[in-house]
Enzyme design. Sequence first.
Site, PDB file in Angstrom:
ATOM      1  N   ASN A  45       0.840  -1.194   0.000  1.00 61.19           N
ATOM      2  CA  ASN A  45       0.000   0.000   0.000  1.00 61.19           C
ATOM      3  C   ASN A  45       0.877   1.247   0.000  1.00 61.19           C
ATOM      4  O   ASN A  45       1.970   1.271   0.591  1.00 61.19           O
ATOM      5  CB  ASN A  45      -1.029  -0.010   1.128  1.00 61.19           C
ATOM      6  CG  ASN A  45      -0.467  -0.235   2.512  1.00 61.19           C
ATOM      7  OD1 ASN A  45       0.607  -0.812   2.668  1.00 61.19           O
ATOM      8  ND2 ASN A  45      -1.177   0.216   3.526  1.00 61.19           N
ATOM      9  N   GLU A  47       0.228   5.133   0.728  1.00 57.44           N
ATOM     10  CA  GLU A  47      -0.715   6.156   1.183  1.00 57.44           C
ATOM     11  C   GLU A  47      -0.260   7.543   0.743  1.00 57.44           C
ATOM     12  O   GLU A  47       0.842   7.727   0.204  1.00 57.44           O
ATOM     13  CB  GLU A  47      -0.866   6.049   2.704  1.00 57.44           C
ATOM     14  CG  GLU A  47      -1.484   4.702   3.083  1.00 57.44           C
ATOM     15  CD  GLU A  47      -1.731   4.528   4.566  1.00 57.44           C
ATOM     16  OE1 GLU A  47      -1.275   5.362   5.377  1.00 57.44           O
ATOM     17  OE2 GLU A  47      -2.410   3.537   4.917  1.00 57.44           O
ATOM     18  N   CYS A  56      -4.015   0.557  -2.495  1.00 59.52           N
ATOM     19  CA  CYS A  56      -3.883  -0.692  -1.751  1.00 59.52           C
ATOM     20  C   CYS A  56      -2.764  -1.561  -2.327  1.00 59.52           C
ATOM     21  O   CYS A  56      -2.388  -1.435  -3.506  1.00 59.52           O
ATOM     22  CB  CYS A  56      -5.184  -1.484  -1.816  1.00 59.52           C
ATOM     23  SG  CYS A  56      -6.503  -0.832  -0.776  1.00 59.52           S
ATOM     24  N   GLU A  58      -2.926  -4.648  -3.143  1.00 59.84           N
ATOM     25  CA  GLU A  58      -3.388  -5.485  -4.257  1.00 59.84           C
ATOM     26  C   GLU A  58      -3.315  -4.718  -5.572  1.00 59.84           C
ATOM     27  O   GLU A  58      -2.961  -5.288  -6.621  1.00 59.84           O
ATOM     28  CB  GLU A  58      -4.841  -5.931  -4.023  1.00 59.84           C
ATOM     29  CG  GLU A  58      -5.021  -6.849  -2.831  1.00 59.84           C
ATOM     30  CD  GLU A  58      -5.281  -6.108  -1.521  1.00 59.84           C
ATOM     31  OE1 GLU A  58      -4.811  -4.959  -1.361  1.00 59.84           O
ATOM     32  OE2 GLU A  58      -5.948  -6.690  -0.660  1.00 59.84           O
ATOM     33  N   CYS A  89     -10.149  -5.234   0.463  1.00 61.89           N
ATOM     34  CA  CYS A  89     -11.284  -4.301   0.528  1.00 61.89           C
ATOM     35  C   CYS A  89     -12.204  -4.523  -0.671  1.00 61.89           C
ATOM     36  O   CYS A  89     -11.844  -5.212  -1.634  1.00 61.89           O
ATOM     37  CB  CYS A  89     -10.779  -2.854   0.571  1.00 61.89           C
ATOM     38  SG  CYS A  89     -10.264  -2.190  -1.028  1.00 61.89           S
ATOM     39  N   CYS A  92     -10.745  -3.616  -4.065  1.00 62.87           N
ATOM     40  CA  CYS A  92      -9.719  -4.566  -4.527  1.00 62.87           C
ATOM     41  C   CYS A  92     -10.345  -5.880  -4.984  1.00 62.87           C
ATOM     42  O   CYS A  92      -9.844  -6.517  -5.906  1.00 62.87           O
ATOM     43  CB  CYS A  92      -8.679  -4.803  -3.443  1.00 62.87           C
ATOM     44  SG  CYS A  92      -7.555  -3.405  -3.299  1.00 62.87           S
TER      45      CYS A  92
HETATM   46  N1  THU Z   1      -5.193  -1.909   2.592  1.00 66.15           N
HETATM   47  C1  THU Z   1      -4.586  -2.643   1.611  1.00 66.15           C
HETATM   48  O1  THU Z   1      -3.561  -2.237   1.055  1.00 66.15           O
HETATM   49  N2  THU Z   1      -5.138  -3.828   1.266  1.00 66.15           N
HETATM   50  C2  THU Z   1      -6.174  -4.406   1.905  1.00 66.15           C
HETATM   51  O2  THU Z   1      -6.532  -5.523   1.559  1.00 66.15           O
HETATM   52  C3  THU Z   1      -6.861  -3.704   2.994  1.00 66.15           C
HETATM   53  C4  THU Z   1      -6.402  -2.324   3.259  1.00 66.15           C
HETATM   54  C5  THU Z   1      -4.570  -0.648   2.988  1.00 66.15           C
HETATM   55  C6  THU Z   1      -5.257   0.613   2.592  1.00 66.15           C
HETATM   56  C7  THU Z   1      -4.695   1.594   3.605  1.00 66.15           C
HETATM   57  O3  THU Z   1      -3.436   2.066   3.156  1.00 66.15           O
HETATM   58  C8  THU Z   1      -4.473   0.740   4.843  1.00 66.15           C
HETATM   59  O4  THU Z   1      -4.468  -0.601   4.401  1.00 66.15           O
HETATM   60  C9  THU Z   1      -5.527   0.933   5.913  1.00 66.15           C
HETATM   61  O5  THU Z   1      -6.798   0.791   5.396  1.00 66.15           O
END
Ligand code: THU
Length: 138
Positions: A45, A47, A56, A58, A89, A92
């Site tokens: 991920n 941010e 994310c 994925e 999520c 994703c």
């Molecule tokens: N996140 C992912 O990268 N993948 C997931 O399957 C669930 C959530 C990330 C998004 C964000 O940067 C952090 O986790 C918190 O939600």
Amino acid sequence: MDDALIPRLFDAAKAAREQAHAPYSRFPVGAAVLDEQGRLHAGCNVENAAYPQGTCAEAGALAAMVLAGGRRLQAVLVVGEGAEPCTPCGGCRQKLREFGDDALPVLVADPSGLRARFTLGQLLPASFGPDHLTGTPR
Ligand code: THU
């Protein structure tokens, strides 16, 4: 997917998680995907100070797969830590659907090991996918 490949997927996703840029949530995530040629692609991920612009793990792994020419998913493994297994999520799940069918194994782990195993069909039932667009006028 041959389960003997799970350790490689796990190692790739765990290593990717260590590269995550997650200063806001402090929730690093790594993902690894296995493509139709048996190649692994990983993502983390990323941010952003403008929060909705974050991506994310994925999404990063899928972008790496597409860049390398991969177009079909054999398996996905996500590594995140927390009380609940780090399932992909909703957004994703739809992104995975583009390159995988209902039978796609989606494995969820924390840094210590595997915690849960799903199929994409379980996570995203009655999904909308590329087949819905075939034969429709454009
Ligand atoms: N996140 C992912 O990268 N993948 C997931 O399957 C669930 C959530 C990330 C998004 C964000 O940067 C952090 O986790 C918190 O939600």
